[in-house]
Scaffold this active site. Structure first.
Site, PDB file in Angstrom:
ATOM      1  CE1 TYR A  58      69.606  62.817 108.368  1.00 47.62           C
ATOM      2  CE2 TYR A  58      68.795  64.624 107.035  1.00 47.62           C
ATOM      3  CZ  TYR A  58      69.172  64.125 108.257  1.00 47.62           C
ATOM      4  OH  TYR A  58      69.111  64.935 109.365  1.00 47.62           O
ATOM      5  CG  HIS A 124      74.637  64.983 111.199  1.00 51.61           C
ATOM      6  ND1 HIS A 124      74.186  64.349 110.082  1.00 51.61           N
ATOM      7  CD2 HIS A 124      73.547  65.129 111.987  1.00 51.61           C
ATOM      8  CE1 HIS A 124      72.886  64.117 110.174  1.00 51.61           C
ATOM      9  NE2 HIS A 124      72.483  64.574 111.327  1.00 51.61           N
TER      10      HIS A 124
END
Length: 332
Positions: A58, A124
């Protein structure tokens, strides 16, 4: 706030957490404000939203740096969840599950987060070129080294096209079965909301049967279920909703009955109760190990979301939500 447990080790967190991604990724960059985001994190912790969900991708990296500024002051108040396994390029994202990279990435996340341990370290995405057992084994070594407390996995294919039902998460369940043989899975993060309930068919029951925590991502439908988005206004080019099949002007208008139904339920609980809080309460009602993780970068919404943990929906409320129309996308 009510506390819920994650995994067999009974790691306790507030029933509503805070998704930090919108503070530096995926949504309109022009609307990001670092100081405002910091206030939102502090407010969430003040309200009992102890789980802070971030990831190294992010930003990339800037989201962990932002969370780290709060953790430097309030580490004991927070349960930190971050992720590994994705690398961000100029115009693409690639998976990297090589054991050496995973260990280096963990050390880098620890530095950015200004902490000596990550409470929940999530994969992830699995690297198609590396057996997932090897990646998970490297993550398990981080637990044994004291750098990580527990491991989690993010679901694959949350928006994998027009498919629906249990088949949507078959790939995730297969991955979970494989890595569970290497080291226990403490949590699974996947999309779950009133307009995306697919995880209820197979993935959530799989987790419940094994006392694995379920982190409900996007429980407010990327903001749609709050009722604050206006059909036809549009999104900036860097906003993921600009390319989402449910966020065209036509589909946003077509899906308004879902928001209207949530508002009807909210009205029965008081004039201060919002559609967003009903949407979050519905998610929490799906199981005792479910933790809602709504994302926001605004202090006001962080407080409102946290308050949803105290809203108890009645059987009548749940039945009414169950009768709401299926969400439509531009493929319908």
């Amino acid at each position: 706030m009510e506390r819920r447990t994650i995994g067999a080790r009974a790691l306790a967190v507030g029933a509503v957490g805070l998704g930090c991604m919108p503070m530096s990724w995926a949504y309109s960059a022009s609307r990001r404000r670092g100081d405002e985001s910091l206030r939102a994190v502090h407010r969430a912790l003040d309200c009992g939203s102890t789980l802070l969900d971030t990831a190294d991708m992010y930003g990339p990296f800037t989201n962990e740096l932002l969370v780290g500024r709060v953790l430097k002051e309030r580490r004991t108040d927070a349960f930190v969840s971050t992720k590994v396994g994705l690398l961000v390029g100029e115009q693409h994202i690639v998976a990297n599950g090589r054991p050496g990279y995973v260990k280096r990435a963990c050390d880098a996340s620890l530095r950015r987060l200004q902490t000596d341990v990550i409470d929940l370290y999530q994969l992830h995405r699995a690297d198609p070129e590396v057996p997932v057992e090897e990646t998970w084994g490297a993550m398990a070594e981080l637990v044994r080294a004291g750098k990580v407390r527990a491991l989690g996995l993010c679901a694959v294919g949350a928006r994998g096209g027009r498919r629906s039902g249990g088949r949507l998460y078959d790939a995730t369940i297969l991955q979970l079965q494989r890595v569970q043989q290497v080291f226990p899975v403490s949590a699974v993060e996947a999309e779950l909301s009133v307009w995306s309930p697919d995880a209820l068919d197979a993935l959530l029951p799989w987790c419940e049967a094994r006392d694995i925590g379920f982190l409900a991502a996007m429980p407010l439908g990327n903001g749609f279920l709050t009722g604050t988005l206006v059909p036809g206004v549009g999104f900036e080019a860097d906003d993921v909703r600009a390319r989402h099949p449910r966020f065209t002007a036509e589909m946003m208008a077509a899906n308004q009955p879902i928001v209207a139904g949530l508002r009807r339920v909210a009205a029965r609980h008081g004039e201060d109760v919002t559609a967003a809080q009903v949407a979050l309460a519905w998610v929490l009602a799906q199981g005792r190990h479910v933790v809602a993780v709504p994302g926001t970068k605004r202090e006001r919404w962080a407080a409102e979301n946290a308050a949803a943990a105290g809203l108890r929906l009645t059987p009548q409320d749940l039945a009414e939500v169950a009768r709401l129309p299926r969400a439509r996308g531009s493929w319908d």
